[in-house]
Design a protein around this motif. Structure first.
Motif, PDB file in Angstrom:
ATOM      1  N   THR A  16       5.410  54.048 164.732  1.00 53.04           N
ATOM      2  CA  THR A  16       5.572  54.301 166.163  1.00 53.04           C
ATOM      3  C   THR A  16       4.880  53.208 166.982  1.00 53.04           C
ATOM      4  O   THR A  16       5.534  52.462 167.702  1.00 53.04           O
ATOM      5  N   GLU A  17       3.570  53.073 166.827  1.00 49.74           N
ATOM      6  CA  GLU A  17       2.814  52.081 167.587  1.00 49.74           C
ATOM      7  C   GLU A  17       3.237  50.651 167.260  1.00 49.74           C
ATOM      8  O   GLU A  17       3.173  49.768 168.114  1.00 49.74           O
ATOM      9  N   MET A  18       3.648  50.417 166.018  1.00 50.47           N
ATOM     10  CA  MET A  18       4.013  49.064 165.590  1.00 50.47           C
ATOM     11  C   MET A  18       5.518  48.931 165.330  1.00 50.47           C
ATOM     12  O   MET A  18       5.951  48.054 164.589  1.00 50.47           O
ATOM     13  N   ALA A  19       6.319  49.781 165.944  1.00 53.19           N
ATOM     14  CA  ALA A  19       7.777  49.758 165.737  1.00 53.19           C
ATOM     15  C   ALA A  19       8.385  48.414 166.121  1.00 53.19           C
ATOM     16  O   ALA A  19       9.416  48.020 165.570  1.00 53.19           O
ATOM     17  N   HIS A  20       7.750  47.680 167.028  1.00 53.58           N
ATOM     18  CA  HIS A  20       8.260  46.391 167.487  1.00 53.58           C
ATOM     19  C   HIS A  20       7.967  45.241 166.513  1.00 53.58           C
ATOM     20  O   HIS A  20       8.481  44.141 166.691  1.00 53.58           O
ATOM     21  N   SER A  21       7.167  45.470 165.500  1.00 58.46           N
ATOM     22  CA  SER A  21       6.778  44.395 164.584  1.00 58.46           C
ATOM     23  C   SER A  21       7.993  43.846 163.828  1.00 58.46           C
ATOM     24  O   SER A  21       8.838  44.608 163.361  1.00 58.46           O
ATOM     25  N   PRO A  22       8.057  42.520 163.679  1.00 55.79           N
ATOM     26  CA  PRO A  22       9.181  41.915 162.956  1.00 55.79           C
ATOM     27  C   PRO A  22       9.231  42.272 161.468  1.00 55.79           C
ATOM     28  O   PRO A  22      10.274  42.124 160.836  1.00 55.79           O
ATOM     29  N   VAL A  23       8.138  42.781 160.925  1.00 60.46           N
ATOM     30  CA  VAL A  23       8.138  43.094 159.489  1.00 60.46           C
ATOM     31  C   VAL A  23       9.137  44.192 159.131  1.00 60.46           C
ATOM     32  O   VAL A  23       9.712  44.178 158.047  1.00 60.46           O
ATOM     33  N   HIS A  24       9.380  45.135 160.035  1.00 63.26           N
ATOM     34  CA  HIS A  24      10.261  46.252 159.718  1.00 63.26           C
ATOM     35  C   HIS A  24      11.688  45.780 159.419  1.00 63.26           C
ATOM     36  O   HIS A  24      12.335  46.295 158.504  1.00 63.26           O
ATOM     37  N   ALA A  25      12.166  44.788 160.146  1.00 71.60           N
ATOM     38  CA  ALA A  25      13.519  44.266 159.925  1.00 71.60           C
ATOM     39  C   ALA A  25      13.613  43.456 158.635  1.00 71.60           C
ATOM     40  O   ALA A  25      14.707  43.268 158.102  1.00 71.60           O
ATOM     41  N   MET A  26      12.490  42.999 158.117  1.00 69.46           N
ATOM     42  CA  MET A  26      12.489  42.204 156.887  1.00 69.46           C
ATOM     43  C   MET A  26      12.591  43.070 155.638  1.00 69.46           C
ATOM     44  O   MET A  26      12.909  42.573 154.566  1.00 69.46           O
ATOM     45  N   ILE A  27      12.322  44.370 155.790  1.00 74.03           N
ATOM     46  CA  ILE A  27      12.276  45.291 154.652  1.00 74.03           C
ATOM     47  C   ILE A  27      13.612  46.001 154.491  1.00 74.03           C
ATOM     48  O   ILE A  27      14.168  46.516 155.451  1.00 74.03           O
TER      49      ILE A  27
END
Length: 99
Positions: A71-82
């Protein structure tokens, strides 16, 4: 209070482990601010599976942070890399430790 180990394994969406590690700068900074965070290690198996290991002061601290990271880090680019279909996540209390 018993320490806990959080282990998450997953595959990346066509990115290298080095790119993934570099993209984690914001996540690492966020983790350092979380109550009960002790350490993190990211490893890569021979089959390119990423193994992300975190040590927490308690299982509760690990579970609380896990919900916050989405939630707090939903904007992090790492999520799209996984590749989210490959994610396996668990937190378990430590039953034995030697240093």
């Amino acid at each position: 209070m018993t320490e806990a180990i959080e282990v998450t394994t997953f595959r990346l969406n066509g990115r290298s482990c080095a790119e993934f590690v570099a993209a984690n700068a914001d996540i690492d900074a966020w983790l350092r601010r979380q109550p009960g965070f002790l350490s993190r290690r990211i490893a890569e198996r021979e089959d390119s599976t990423i193994v992300d290991v975190l040590i927490w002061a308690s299982a509760e601290a690990g579970r609380n942070a896990a919900s916050g990271i989405m939630t707090e880090m939903a904007h992090s680019p790492v999520h799209a890399m996984i590749d989210q279909r490959t994610v396996d996540w668990t937190v378990a209390p430590v039953r034995h430790s030697i240093v």
